[in-house]
Scaffold this motif. Sequence first.
Motif, short mmCIF file in Angstrom:
data_model
loop_
_atom_site.label_atom_id
_atom_site.label_comp_id
_atom_site.label_asym_id
_atom_site.label_seq_id
_atom_site.Cartn_x
_atom_site.Cartn_y
_atom_site.Cartn_z
N ASP A 76 0.80 -1.22 0.00
CA ASP A 76 0.00 0.00 0.00
C ASP A 76 0.84 1.28 0.00
OD1 ASP A 76 -2.25 -1.47 -0.13
OD2 ASP A 76 -3.06 -0.92 1.83
N ASN A 77 2.13 1.17 0.32
CA ASN A 77 2.97 2.37 0.26
C ASN A 77 3.09 2.91 -1.15
OD1 ASN A 77 4.35 2.85 3.02
ND2 ASN A 77 4.52 0.64 2.73
N LEU A 78 2.82 2.06 -2.15
CA LEU A 78 2.92 2.51 -3.54
C LEU A 78 1.61 3.07 -4.07
CD1 LEU A 78 5.18 -0.21 -5.13
CD2 LEU A 78 5.77 1.87 -3.90
N ARG A 79 0.58 3.06 -3.25
CA ARG A 79 -0.69 3.65 -3.66
C ARG A 79 -0.66 5.14 -3.37
NH1 ARG A 79 -4.99 2.41 -1.03
NH2 ARG A 79 -6.44 2.14 -2.74
N ARG A 80 -1.40 5.87 -4.15
CA ARG A 80 -1.49 7.32 -3.94
C ARG A 80 -2.06 7.60 -2.55
NH1 ARG A 80 -1.16 11.14 -7.75
NH2 ARG A 80 -1.93 13.23 -7.30
N ASP A 246 0.32 18.21 22.76
CA ASP A 246 1.06 17.00 22.40
C ASP A 246 1.05 16.76 20.88
OD1 ASP A 246 1.58 16.64 25.08
OD2 ASP A 246 -0.21 15.40 25.39
N GLU A 247 1.36 15.55 20.46
CA GLU A 247 1.40 15.20 19.04
C GLU A 247 0.68 13.88 18.82
OE1 GLU A 247 5.49 15.07 17.94
OE2 GLU A 247 5.67 17.25 17.73
N ILE A 248 0.07 13.75 17.65
CA ILE A 248 -0.62 12.51 17.31
C ILE A 248 0.39 11.36 17.32
CG2 ILE A 248 -0.27 12.91 14.84
CD1 ILE A 248 -2.94 11.55 14.32
N PRO A 249 0.02 10.19 17.85
CA PRO A 249 0.97 9.07 17.87
C PRO A 249 1.26 8.55 16.48
CG PRO A 249 -1.20 8.34 18.60
CD PRO A 249 -1.26 9.83 18.47
N ASP A 250 2.42 7.95 16.32
CA ASP A 250 2.79 7.34 15.05
C ASP A 250 2.09 6.00 14.87
OD1 ASP A 250 4.57 9.40 14.43
OD2 ASP A 250 6.24 8.41 15.45
N ARG A 352 5.29 -4.32 3.50
CA ARG A 352 5.44 -3.34 4.57
C ARG A 352 4.15 -2.53 4.69
NH1 ARG A 352 10.26 0.20 2.77
NH2 ARG A 352 9.15 -0.08 0.81
N PRO A 353 3.69 -2.30 5.90
CA PRO A 353 2.44 -1.55 6.05
C PRO A 353 2.62 -0.08 5.71
CG PRO A 353 3.41 -1.94 8.19
CD PRO A 353 4.25 -2.71 7.21
N ASP A 354 1.55 0.54 5.31
CA ASP A 354 1.56 1.96 4.98
C ASP A 354 1.41 2.75 6.28
OD1 ASP A 354 1.30 4.47 3.97
OD2 ASP A 354 -0.51 4.07 2.79
N LEU A 355 2.49 3.36 6.73
CA LEU A 355 2.49 4.11 7.99
C LEU A 355 2.43 5.62 7.77
CD1 LEU A 355 5.22 2.08 9.95
CD2 LEU A 355 2.75 1.66 9.78
N ARG A 356 2.12 6.04 6.55
CA ARG A 356 2.10 7.47 6.27
C ARG A 356 0.91 8.15 6.95
NH1 ARG A 356 1.88 7.14 -0.10
NH2 ARG A 356 0.44 5.48 0.54
N GLN A 357 1.16 9.37 7.41
CA GLN A 357 0.09 10.21 7.95
C GLN A 357 0.64 11.63 8.12
OE1 GLN A 357 -1.00 8.85 11.90
NE2 GLN A 357 0.94 9.46 12.78
N TRP A 358 -0.24 12.57 8.38
CA TRP A 358 0.18 13.94 8.70
C TRP A 358 0.65 13.90 10.15
CZ3 TRP A 358 -3.38 18.82 7.82
CH2 TRP A 358 -2.63 19.97 8.06
N SER A 359 1.95 13.82 10.35
CA SER A 359 2.48 13.41 11.64
C SER A 359 2.72 14.53 12.64
CB SER A 359 3.80 12.64 11.44
OG SER A 359 4.76 13.46 10.78
#
Length: 415
Positions: A76-80, A246-250, A352-359
């Motif tokens: 899924d990391n290769l998906r838009r 604080d910050e959103i968790p990863d 590998r799982p898609d771990l992308r987010q607005w971090s």
Amino acid sequence: MRALLAFLLSAWLSACSTLGVLSPMQDGRQAMLSDDPKQSEMAFAKAIAAIAADDERALVSASDSARTGVALVSNDNLRRYRVAPYERLFLHSYQALNYLALAQPQAAAVELRRADEWQRTQALAYAEKISEAEREGGELVPSSNADLSALDNAAARVRSSTQHTGALYLSGLFYEAQEALNDAFIDYRAAWQAQPSNAQLASDTSRLAKRLRFDDPTPRDTPSPNPLSLSQDKHAGDIVVYWERDEIPDKVAFQLPLINSRAYSLVSIPYYPSRSAPARRLSILLDGQSPLAELLVDTHALAARTLREQLPGIMLRASVRAVAKQQLQRQLNEKSPGLRLLGTIYSLLSERPDLRQWSNLPAQIYVSRQRVSTGDHRLSIAGEQPLIVPVRAGKITLVHVVTSPRVSYSRIYPL
């Protein structure tokens, strides 16, 4: 071999496309916290343009690219990258604050209306896509799974992944400051309905209902979080503290067994680990007094709910990939031992799982509203340097504060 070449080519193309929206969102937030609203506005404008160009695509679909192309052999990391609803609404809210900082109130109004319109109309289309994903891939994700309990518990803290009470409240404040009381009431009421335990939202909804002579939708015994002795004083004004903490968790990688009629495998999925629920109320210090700040946005819960809704699609694509990879492995095994080893390494690296987010978003947002006399007032939050907040008669002063281990930021907006 053709599959491996397709994987490498698509990885390069995807890297170019996915950075198109995440990078400017991250940069815009960083520029805002560096007190550079112009640079932040430019970065966010790029992100908004990228989202607009992508809006015709499905926001969430279990079958999207699941049975063809790169998804058969990659991950899924290769998906838009699809911007989550809560990320989109943060984006418009922050852009509105940038325009206020740049003394462009009309542009700020446009951004707030965009957030309003999306929550009222596009949220329904998003819900339909979620239902479609659940129908296509839901059987792959157990409805009750002890392994997913932390994600389920966090997701349960919010009613919807498409409602952002912070965006609604900021919009209500802006409308109230412009004396557009009917519009302000609509947004306050929507925010309170999304977060009914928030006494400040109930208080603002009830107050405007009385001013507009509407039926009060809130319970009659709803207490005000901060009883205001100057509530009838026309020479007083309001201080509204919009406090991001604080910050959103990863996201982290989580191993989950996947079984279907054609394959058994252990797949990696994105996951939010267990984290305690935020406090419902916190105190701030205003002129030596301690008014309450009420929980307005639980970003961790919004992110967890969004991910939980996406899991059927994630699992369906993982299932299709598992079958495709097994077929690829068999073909390589038949050719040579060297290719077999290459296929094994590829299979391990590609899942590998898609771990992308607005971090660099906040973990929570709290709100406090206090009516005070005109003049300067001393505000302190969480041990930060005190702020001197000027208040005008009959006006609202918005104080945006960000506190986290790595960030300390504040800006005052006279509305």
